[in-house]
Design a protein around this motif. Structure first.
Motif, PDB file in Angstrom:
ATOM      1  N   PHE A   1      48.219  30.483  44.561  1.00 57.23           N
ATOM      2  CA  PHE A   1      48.199  30.810  43.138  1.00 57.23           C
ATOM      3  C   PHE A   1      47.439  32.100  42.830  1.00 57.23           C
ATOM      4  O   PHE A   1      47.878  32.897  42.003  1.00 57.23           O
ATOM      5  CB  PHE A   1      47.563  29.663  42.345  1.00 57.23           C
ATOM      6  N   THR A   2      46.297  32.295  43.455  1.00 52.82           N
ATOM      7  CA  THR A   2      45.399  33.390  43.051  1.00 52.82           C
ATOM      8  C   THR A   2      44.885  34.233  44.208  1.00 52.82           C
ATOM      9  O   THR A   2      44.327  35.305  43.982  1.00 52.82           O
ATOM     10  CB  THR A   2      44.157  32.821  42.327  1.00 52.82           C
ATOM     11  N   GLY A   3      45.018  33.741  45.441  1.00 48.09           N
ATOM     12  CA  GLY A   3      44.318  34.335  46.573  1.00 48.09           C
ATOM     13  C   GLY A   3      43.024  33.576  46.826  1.00 48.09           C
ATOM     14  O   GLY A   3      42.498  32.884  45.944  1.00 48.09           O
ATOM     15  N   SER A   4      42.505  33.687  48.035  1.00 51.77           N
ATOM     16  CA  SER A   4      41.276  32.982  48.403  1.00 51.77           C
ATOM     17  C   SER A   4      40.103  33.444  47.539  1.00 51.77           C
ATOM     18  O   SER A   4      40.097  34.575  47.044  1.00 51.77           O
ATOM     19  CB  SER A   4      40.941  33.215  49.880  1.00 51.77           C
ATOM     20  N   PRO A   5      39.096  32.587  47.340  1.00 52.87           N
ATOM     21  CA  PRO A   5      37.967  32.952  46.485  1.00 52.87           C
ATOM     22  C   PRO A   5      37.326  34.277  46.891  1.00 52.87           C
ATOM     23  O   PRO A   5      37.179  34.567  48.085  1.00 52.87           O
ATOM     24  CB  PRO A   5      36.985  31.794  46.685  1.00 52.87           C
ATOM     25  N   ALA A   6      36.955  35.071  45.880  1.00 50.46           N
ATOM     26  CA  ALA A   6      36.247  36.317  46.149  1.00 50.46           C
ATOM     27  C   ALA A   6      34.788  36.044  46.479  1.00 50.46           C
ATOM     28  O   ALA A   6      34.169  36.746  47.273  1.00 50.46           O
ATOM     29  CB  ALA A   6      36.353  37.246  44.945  1.00 50.46           C
ATOM     30  N   GLU A   7      34.224  35.008  45.839  1.00 53.69           N
ATOM     31  CA  GLU A   7      32.822  34.671  46.054  1.00 53.69           C
ATOM     32  C   GLU A   7      32.635  33.167  45.875  1.00 53.69           C
ATOM     33  O   GLU A   7      33.242  32.559  44.994  1.00 53.69           O
ATOM     34  CB  GLU A   7      31.921  35.406  45.056  1.00 53.69           C
ATOM     35  N   ILE A   8      31.798  32.585  46.735  1.00 53.50           N
ATOM     36  CA  ILE A   8      31.332  31.209  46.542  1.00 53.50           C
ATOM     37  C   ILE A   8      29.935  31.319  45.940  1.00 53.50           C
ATOM     38  O   ILE A   8      28.994  31.744  46.602  1.00 53.50           O
ATOM     39  CB  ILE A   8      31.282  30.434  47.873  1.00 53.50           C
ATOM     40  N   SER A   9      29.804  30.983  44.653  1.00 58.16           N
ATOM     41  CA  SER A   9      28.525  31.209  43.967  1.00 58.16           C
ATOM     42  C   SER A   9      27.669  29.959  43.855  1.00 58.16           C
ATOM     43  O   SER A   9      26.457  30.063  43.639  1.00 58.16           O
ATOM     44  CB  SER A   9      28.785  31.779  42.563  1.00 58.16           C
ATOM     45  N   HIS A  10      28.273  28.773  43.991  1.00 64.31           N
ATOM     46  CA  HIS A  10      27.505  27.540  43.819  1.00 64.31           C
ATOM     47  C   HIS A  10      28.153  26.421  44.620  1.00 64.31           C
ATOM     48  O   HIS A  10      29.371  26.244  44.583  1.00 64.31           O
ATOM     49  CB  HIS A  10      27.452  27.144  42.342  1.00 64.31           C
ATOM     50  N   VAL A  11      27.325  25.652  45.347  1.00 64.10           N
ATOM     51  CA  VAL A  11      27.789  24.461  46.068  1.00 64.10           C
ATOM     52  C   VAL A  11      26.718  23.393  45.935  1.00 64.10           C
ATOM     53  O   VAL A  11      25.530  23.665  46.139  1.00 64.10           O
ATOM     54  CB  VAL A  11      28.040  24.750  47.568  1.00 64.10           C
TER      55      VAL A  11
END
Length: 364
Positions: A215-225
């Motif tokens: 849908f969008t491409g893989s995440p650009a950044e993982i900011s919170h887990v």
């Protein structure tokens, strides 16, 4: 096309065996392989296959097929490498591997990685509708919720044959090898909380990562887990998308929840595309796509529902046949699977950094 099945466990018995039985126009299963002779016999009897193996190397040496469908549990990197080197096309269930190095070691060959939700007709319709809206740049957010009951409750209907005849020493050595791969991915000092999160990311959440890729491409950044609750517990992941907007994934293991449920909502300025997936083991259960648009009257809302019962696993099998016989490219090959491994490592690394936990290996 003559194929061999590697792994005769739950997904093979509940999904692949019935689908291959009804798609004899495309496939002839000529060999099966499992560490358990009982499972190999059960699936062999069901599909009328006399060539039954407990060793991948023995099966590859015996031959008699053009392609291998890799359905065993755990990392598939090494068995896929052997099958490709033997000249076979491979359909490999997710995850392809646990480390980037395993993917890098794969030879050239025909490899398709099985993310069946990508082949769901409702997902393909949503892709087309999103493209008409302007594509990834039109997305404000993607919000995913997964309610995951126990595997036992999901498979209660299937009357599975269970494996009780595998040498415990062999199982122990395989588990040790898997643990070593995880150490290469996350570092030898990575604690159990980080390892467990990585397992959930590659074992289940990877389906949602594969949909984000479409849908969008893989995440650009993982900011919170964050994680909480009794293991495997609940997982929350948030970050930015590559073109526009943000995403959030909330995954909950709920032992006694009545039924599996997964929703993926794509919000844009003028409405929402929402997918509601059924339990993955229920063949031909409908996926529902709800399209929310502005209504004809001011302040009104329009809703259109699409229900599609065409089985995603079956569509994926047909796509594999087209890939091998006609060269039609798969939706995910080694490169896409590698993206998901990298994203899973970024998720584990973000969690470790937030909680002051050690992280090493490839994820560092």
């Amino acid at each position: 096309m003559r194929i061999a099945l590697v792994g005769c466990g739950a997904v093979t018995q509940a999904v692949y065996a019935p689908l291959l039985s009804r798609r004899r126009d495309l496939f002839e299963v000529t060999a099966v392989c499992d560490l358990s002779p009982a499972l190999a016999a059960a699936v062999g009897d069901r599909l009328g296959v006399t060539a039954r193996h407990t060793s991948l190397d023995d099966m590859l040496a015996a031959g008699g097929f053009e392609a291998v469908v890799m359905l065993a549990s755990g990392s598939h990197g090494e068995p896929v490498r052997r099958a490709l080197e033997a000249g076979h096309a491979v359909l490999c269930e997710k995850p392809l591997a646990l480390t980037r190095a395993e993917v890098a070691a794969l030879p050239e060959g025909r490899l398709m990685v099985g993310y069946m939700k990508q082949y769901d007709p409702a997902v393909r319709r949503a892709e087309r509708l999103l493209a008409e809206l302007g594509g990834p740049e039109a997305v404000r957010s993607v919000e995913v919720t997964v309610l995951h009951p126990s595997a036992g409750s999901q498979l209660a209907f299937a009357s599975l044959t269970r494996a009780a005849d595998v040498d415990p020493g062999l199982l122990g050595s395989l588990r040790a090898a898997e643990d070593e791969l995880v150490s290469r991915a996350l570092g030898a000092d990575a604690p159990e909380a980080v390892r467990a999160l990585y397992g959930v990311a590659l074992g289940s959440i990877c389906h949602d990562l594969s949909l984000l890729r479409r849908f969008t491409g893989s995440p650009a950044e993982i900011s919170h887990v964050e994680t909480w609750g009794p293991a495997p517990g609940s997982v929350e992941i948030a970050g930015t998308l590559p073109a526009a907007g943000r995403f959030s994934i909330r995954w909950h293991y709920l032992e006694d929840y009545p039924a599996y449920r997964e929703t993926v909502a794509i919000h844009h300025d003028a409405g929402t595309l929402e997918l509601a997936f059924p339990a993955p083991y229920l063949v031909n259960a409908p996926t529902v796509l709800t399209v929310v648009t502005p209504g004809a009257d001011p302040g009104g809302e329009g809703r259109t529902e699409w229900r599609e019962v065409t089985e995603a696993f079956e569509t994926q099998l047909a796509a594999f046949h087209a890939y091998v016989t006609e060269g039609e490219p798969p939706l995910t090959g080694a490169a896409g699977a590698l993206e998901d491994i990298v994203t899973a490592q970024r998720i584990a690394a973000r969690y470790a950094v937030q909680h002051g936990l050690p992280i090493g290996g490839e994820a560092a």
